[in-house]
Design a protein around this motif. Structure first.
Motif, mmCIF file in Angstrom:
data_model
loop_
_atom_site.group_PDB
_atom_site.id
_atom_site.type_symbol
_atom_site.label_atom_id
_atom_site.label_comp_id
_atom_site.label_asym_id
_atom_site.label_seq_id
_atom_site.Cartn_x
_atom_site.Cartn_y
_atom_site.Cartn_z
ATOM 1 N N UNK B 280 0.843 -1.191 0.000
ATOM 2 C CA UNK B 280 0.000 0.000 0.000
ATOM 3 C C UNK B 280 0.876 1.237 0.000
ATOM 4 N N UNK B 281 0.318 2.322 -0.461
ATOM 5 C CA UNK B 281 1.143 3.511 -0.645
ATOM 6 C C UNK B 281 1.509 4.212 0.638
ATOM 7 N N UNK B 282 0.843 3.871 1.718
ATOM 8 C CA UNK B 282 1.176 4.526 2.979
ATOM 9 C C UNK B 282 2.229 3.742 3.769
ATOM 10 N N UNK B 283 2.571 2.574 3.265
ATOM 11 C CA UNK B 283 3.535 1.735 3.981
ATOM 12 C C UNK B 283 4.969 2.124 3.617
#
Lengths: 490, 364
Positions: B280-283
């Motif tokens: 995911x892009x927030x990881x």
């Protein structure tokens, strides 16, 4: 290693124990009083007739510096530096701003001649027309003594000035960008530089202009006990292109001298800056006595779409090198490149690498680092590749190769990879090797002696980087590699 | 009263702890365990060897069958920032020359909140052989120090799975290998806790072999953090560090792996493979494959990659009729399986794979 090769190595080491550029010229110079305090900062600013805002900026940096600590995270053994035991300003007594190069102190001209700057540059310095054009800004200790081809560059709209002139002539432009890429609080040495920087180069390439010639700065530390703190600022406006070369040497001295430079590059939409360095400060003698401490902050801001900055460096000198030319890739599809050859011999220590900060969508970076360690030296690659959460489709490829010549040296690789966006493709590869007996045997069996064989193999190892250099520099760099390693392998 | 200063916890300003988040530890150190009964039956692999159950760092003698393992003072101490807290009683496995434990040793650590600090020692004499599996479950801060000493040609296989629901697990392994000794260590982080895995492995004599690696699976706001240093102090050693990290949600998985080759450690063969997968892009994935080399005749290479699943591989699987979700799961499973493949006993390997599988199923 066989005995024969050992002996050859020892012989060669004997032969190569001198640093070719280690002479010191007797030029009448003017110094600021030794030591560092607010008065010295004011003195430097006054010497340069700087406007009040510059002085304020310097003082702010100085006060900040007092509260900072010298960084200790690098794999370097840095003896404590006495900042009070150095001159922060040294200038040749002859008035540095000249209309014609003929007026340059002949002693200084002889220095540049002795330095063996490529012949075209010498001719240019001596004012010979018709030679291949490389515009040169020659910085001697604290001041710029000559800037060539000014008129011709001006016709193209290019501003090429020593930074102290630029502060006076183009205050708005300088004020807009100075300290924007490397702010004064960035690190200890950047703060020190901001406080006491004495000269350097300012380049502005206007929109759509391809700079008609290579620009170059030649730095020379001459006076004893002086630190050199130069500041370079290059701004490439939309669609502009410039190739910039930087060279440096210093006399052989038993004490250590400090060089803390800051280089800031700004590339706007579709602009490209190619920055090449051949760093050949005096590395100290075989026992590690003397040599330059080289603490340099170089950073590029690729602020525009499709902007590109390419750093190429050949690092052969300095007792200690602490240097990480970086790219902040803020523009969409911006490109950062870093090509480096770092050679350490004897007791040299180098901790160098790059940072690629990806913030823009589709930004790409390439890192090729070749470290060559010989003698009892330590050579570290330290790099950071960071991908921000909103930077989609970032690509990075990093290749770090180390070559060890001899069993007494060290080669280290410290790459940091920090990724916050899944669409990124980050690859890192590293190898460590030595020159194999087979390679050496083959080259020698074709008629080369051991030294030449090693130089050939090392040049092959570093080829990917050397071919990035402009031609004038490539030849010099190749020779330099050979000389730096003389006597290191048998 | 425990603040970071009082506990002497390192901060991200310390280079070796740059990616760590130890902010939960002071509170956990203050809290006391809630006690209570936790059913551990599901965590035993029933391998037929000795078994130990520690509840909040204290041995539950009733449910343990220590065999050759002694519990009590170990004489083990460390200067490490977290492991130095692990003083007092612990466990020790000492095997004489040519001995082997009767089957793999199983140790389950149950935490019920609060903090427990436990030292341990594995000492294998020449040609001895052992396998130790540790499982961490529950909630709280489990802080462990394990000192490993391997004699000539001794062999140790060590695996640890971190399956706590919450809290923090910090492991510190300090190993020294004699001539021809072999250590294979695999760590799986697949729980809900924060993690710090620290190891210092020294190949002290010629011809030793060390493998230290594993898989870190992070989701939610978790921080998994491994910092492993393998030091080749003698010639002809071989080391492998193979790590796989997967991060989802706002989690961060960080791996700093170092190979050090001392001046005389010629003919060293060191390899590192660090790979990160972002779901995911927030990881965040952080990798630091570090080499520190002082000998010239060595073979050291490292590779590190971060990215998402290969679009071409996904397309290939989908073109063979697999639904996208399954194709994704299959490739992720293969990615993680790389890091667990070195576990020797089939039952242990399968148990670890099943834990990873459960994590993936819950996540994907």
């Amino acid at each position: 290693m066989t005995d024969v090769r050992n002996r050859e190595a020892l012989d060669a080491a004997e032969k190569a124990s001198t640093y070719e550029w280690g002479f010191n010229s007797d030029i009448e110079q003017e110094f600021a009083p030794k030591g560092l305090n607010e008065d010295i900062v004011r003195f430097i600013s006054a010497k340069k007739n700087e406007p009040q805002w510059m002085l304020d900026w310097r003082l702010k940096a100085y006060r900040l510096w007092l509260t900072m600590e010298s960084p200790d995270w690098a794999k370097l053994n840095v003896p404590p530096i006495d900042y009070q035991d150095a001159y922060y300003y040294a200038a040749p007594k002859v008035k540095p701003m000249l209309d014609s190069l003929d007026e340059v102190d002949p002693e200084i001209l002889r220095v540049y001649e002795k330095l063996g700057i490529p012949i075209e540059e010498q001719k240019v310095l001596a004012g010979v027309e018709g030679s291949r054009k490389v515009a040169v800004d020659a910085v001697f200790d604290s001041v710029s003594v000559a800037t060539t081809f000014r008129a011709e560059l001006e016709r193209a709209g290019v501003i090429f000035r020593s930074i102290s002139e630029a502060v006076k002539e183009y205050p708005d432009l300088v004020r807009k960008w100075l300290g924007k890429v490397v702010p004064i609080q960035d690190n200890y040495f950047a703060a020190l530089n901001a406080a006491v920087f004495s000269d350097g180069t300012f380049v502005y390439i206007p929109e759509g202009v391809r700079c008609p010639m290579e620009l170059s700065t030649y730095f020379r530390i001459n006076a004893a006990n002086t630190g050199q703190f130069e500041r370079t600022l290059i701004v490439a406006d939309k669609g502009a292109y410039v190739s910039y070369l930087e060279g440096c040497t210093a006399p052989m001295r038993d004490e250590n001298q400090l060089h803390a430079a800051v280089v800031e590059l700004v590339a706007m939409d579709d602009a490209e800056i190619k920055y090449s360095t051949v760093q050949n400060w005096y590395p100290g003698n075989a026992e590690g006595l003397g040599g330059i401490y080289n603490f340099v902050t170089k950073r590029a801001l690729c602020s525009g779409r499709n902007s590109k900055v390419s750093w190429t460096q050949v690092e052969t000198g300095s007792a200690i090198t602490w240097k990480y030319p970086s790219c902040v890739l803020a523009g969409e599809n911006s490109v950062g490149e870093f090509y480096s050859v770092a050679v350490t011999n004897n007791r040299q220590q180098a901790d160098t690498g790059t940072k690629m900060i990806h913030l823009g969508k589709g930004s790409r970076s390439t890192i090729v680092s070749k470290g060559i360690s010989a003698g009892r030296s330590d050579n570290t690659y330290r790099g950071l590749v960071r991908v921000g959460p909103s930077a989609e489709n970032v690509r990075n490829h990093t290749q770090c190769d180390s070559l060890l010549l001899g069993a007494e040296c060290g080669a280290h690789t410290v790459p940091y990879i920090e990724v916050r966006n899944p669409s990124a493709q980050i690859e890192h590869e590293a190898t460590t090797s030595k020159i194999s007996d087979d390679q050496l045997f083959y080259a020698m069996q074709r008629g080369l002696n051991a030294e030449d064989a090693v130089a050939l193999i090392v040049n092959g190892f570093a080829k990917e980087v050397l071919q990035q250099l402009p031609m004038e520099f490539a030849v010099e760099a190749q020779k330099l590699l050979g000389i730096s390693l003389e006597g290191s392998v048998g | 009263m425990s603040s970071p200063a009082i506990l002497g916890l390192p901060s991200p300003r310390d280079e070796a702890w740059r990616w760590s988040d130890l902010s939960a530890l002071p509170a956990l150190a203050e809290a006391s365990p809630t006690g209570g009964v936790i059913d551990t039956s599901g965590f035993w692999l029933n391998l037929g060897g000795p078994r130990l159950l520690f509840v909040d760092g204290r041995l539950d003698a009733g449910l343990s069958d220590p065999g050759p393992i002694t519990c009590g003072a170990t004489g083990v101490a460390s200067a490490h920032a977290l492991a130095r807290l692990a003083t007092g009683d612990g466990w020790a496995l000492r095997l004489g020359a040519d001995h082997a434990a009767a089957g793999p040793v199983e140790i389950v650590h149950v935490a019920t909140g609060g903090a427990s600090h436990l030292p341990a020692l594995i000492e294998l004499a020449d040609d001895a052989q052992a396998s130790v599996v540790e499982t961490f479950v529950g909630d709280g801060w489990a802080n462990r120090l394990l000192s490993i000493r391997l004699g000539r040609s001794a062999r140790l296989m060590r695996s640890a799975r971190l399956l706590q629901a919450s809290g923090f697990v910090s492991l510190r392994d300090e190993a020294e290998l004699a001539e021809g000794a072999s250590l294979i260590a695999t760590v799986l982080g697949a729980g809900g806790q924060g993690t710090r895995i620290d190891a210092a492995v020294t190949l002290a004599a010629p011809g030793a072999f060390a493998e230290y690696g594993g898989a870190l699976l992070a989701r939610d706001d978790q921080r998994h953090d491994a910092a492993v240093a393998v030091r080749h102090a003698a010639p002809n050693g071989t080391s492998r560090q193979l790590w796989r990290a997967v991060a989802d949600d706002r989690a961060a998985a960080s791996i700093a792996a170092r190979v050090e080759v001392a001046r005389d450690a010629q003919k060293t063969d060191g390899e590192q493979s660090l790979r990160g997968l972002l779901l995911r892009r927030t990881a965040t994935i952080n990798l630091k494959p570090e080499l520190e080399i002082f000998a010239d005749d060595v073979k050291c290479a490292h590779g590190a990659t971060v990215g998402e699943l290969d679009a071409r591989a996904l397309f290939y699987l989908e073109s063979r009729g697999l639904p996208p979700a399954q194709a994704k799961a299959l490739l992720t499973r293969a990615f993680v399986a790389d890091a667990l493949g070195r576990i020797g006993e089939e039952a242990v390997r399968e148990a670890f794979a099943a834990d990873a599988e459960a994590w993936l199923e819950a996540t994907l």
